[in-house]
Design an enzyme around this catalytic site. Structure first.
Site, short mmCIF file in Angstrom:
data_model
loop_
_atom_site.label_atom_id
_atom_site.label_comp_id
_atom_site.label_asym_id
_atom_site.label_seq_id
_atom_site.Cartn_x
_atom_site.Cartn_y
_atom_site.Cartn_z
NE ARG A 235 -4.34 -1.11 0.05
CZ ARG A 235 -4.65 -1.99 -0.90
NH1 ARG A 235 -3.77 -2.25 -1.86
NH2 ARG A 235 -5.81 -2.61 -0.92
CD GLU A 264 -2.24 3.67 -6.43
OE1 GLU A 264 -3.30 3.17 -6.88
OE2 GLU A 264 -1.39 3.00 -5.84
CG HIS A 283 -2.34 -0.30 -7.61
ND1 HIS A 283 -2.92 0.35 -6.56
CD2 HIS A 283 -2.31 -1.61 -7.24
CE1 HIS A 283 -3.25 -0.50 -5.61
NE2 HIS A 283 -2.88 -1.71 -6.01
#
Length: 328
Positions: A235, A264, A283
């Site tokens: 994370r 993000e 990601h």
């Protein structure tokens, strides 16, 4: 039999045909593309179950409104956007999908670490820019002389340990919830400070908890071995990014390879962008064709079990069992 209602707060695939097939013809599926609980609460107020990807955070306000909801099922692994205590108090089971991308994230972690170690991304940019010179990436160290430090030693981290031990790396790990010798995996358990001081590569695999938010801060970076490289496929918020920038600017760290950030995507002007010593991915560690299929099917499978009166496979808030709205 009365019809049931399942609300999907948000999803990132083309259709919800998979969900409809798994949940069956007696379930009305309401598929939304929302970002916050305020946007889905009206539709979800009378739902029997909620499927959730990213929309949130899901707070006590939502639990109070969804007075028929028996289960909130996360499509992914992390549940840091769900108020688990509020869900437990309301009798709502929360599940996640902890196994769908274990192999992919382990592979991606190794790929980022190898790219950082061998500087393949830097060399590619150098060649594209017209330079043909191996010394553009100097210095490099032989991987089998290096030490890997894993922060967290769950399913993914243990696979990373096995993969990189095969490259000859020494493996250290820190996890307060895992005992030495508990699993058949390479590595030596050490405390956090020892890991930081000895590891050439530090790879993060801890969940995002109040205790781990900002775990990698100025103090942690000051304890890391000079010239170490940070890898994060967990994370983004486990890392204090301002502190990371300071550590990179000071030359304390040799680099970072990050699949997750906050936010993000990173803003175009963010100081982590544009650095030769930093690898950024969007990601992506979770993704493969196979993982995508398991991602989409896992959460509705949990909902189907609960609505049939069966125990789900992956209950996160286990304190709810014995007093859940589902009678489980």
């Amino acid at each position: 039999m009365s019809r049931l209602k399942v609300v999907i707060s948000d999803y990132v695939w083309d259709s919800v045909d998979v969900e409809r097939r798994i949940l069956g013809p007696n379930v009305d599926v309401v598929a939304l593309r929302t970002k916050t609980e305020d946007e889905f609460l009206e539709a979800a107020a009378d739902c029997d179950a909620l499927l959730n990807t990213y929309a949130g955070p899901i707070t006590a306000k939502a639990m109070a409104r969804m007075d028929r909801c028996k289960i909130i099922a996360r499509y992914g692994i992390g549940v840091d956007t769900i108020d688990l205590d509020a869900a437990t108090d309301a009798g709502i089971i929360v599940t996640n999908n902890p196994t769908y991308c274990v192999e992919e994230v382990a592979d991606h972690t190794v790929a980022l670490l190898l790219s950082a170690a061998r500087k393949t991304a830097l060399l590619d940019r150098s060649v594209r820019g017209g330079r043909w010179d191996v010394m553009a990436a100097a210095p490099m160290r032989r991987l089998s002389t290096q030490t890997l430090g894993l922060v967290g030693f769950g399913n993914i981290a243990r696979r990373v340990a096995a993969r990189l031990a095969a490259f000859g790396m020494a493996v250290l790990w820190y996890d307060p919830f895992v005992q030495a010798g508990q699993f058949d995996a390479p590595g030596e358990k050490v405390d956090f400070d020892t890991l930081l001081a000895r590891a050439d590569f530090v790879s993060i695999h801890s969940p995002l908890l109040p205790e781990t938010r900002g775990l990698f801060n100025d103090a942690a970076f000051a304890k890391m071995r000079p010239g170490a490289i940070l890898v994060n496929c967990a994370r983004g918020a486990v890392v204090d990014q301002d502190a990371l920038v300071r550590a990179l600017d000071a030359g304390r760290l040799a680099g970072a390879a990050l699949d997750t950030t906050v936010p993000e995507p990173l803003p175009a002007e963010h100081p982590l962008r544009g650095r030769d010593t930093v690898i950024l991915n969007p990601h992506a560690a979770w993704y493969s064709v196979e993982a995508f299929a398991e991602l989409q099917s896992g959460a509705p499978g949990e909902v189907a079990r609960v609505l049939r009166g069966e125990m789900p496979l992956h209950v996160v808030n286990r304190k709810v069992l014995g007093r859940s709205r589902a009678g489980l």
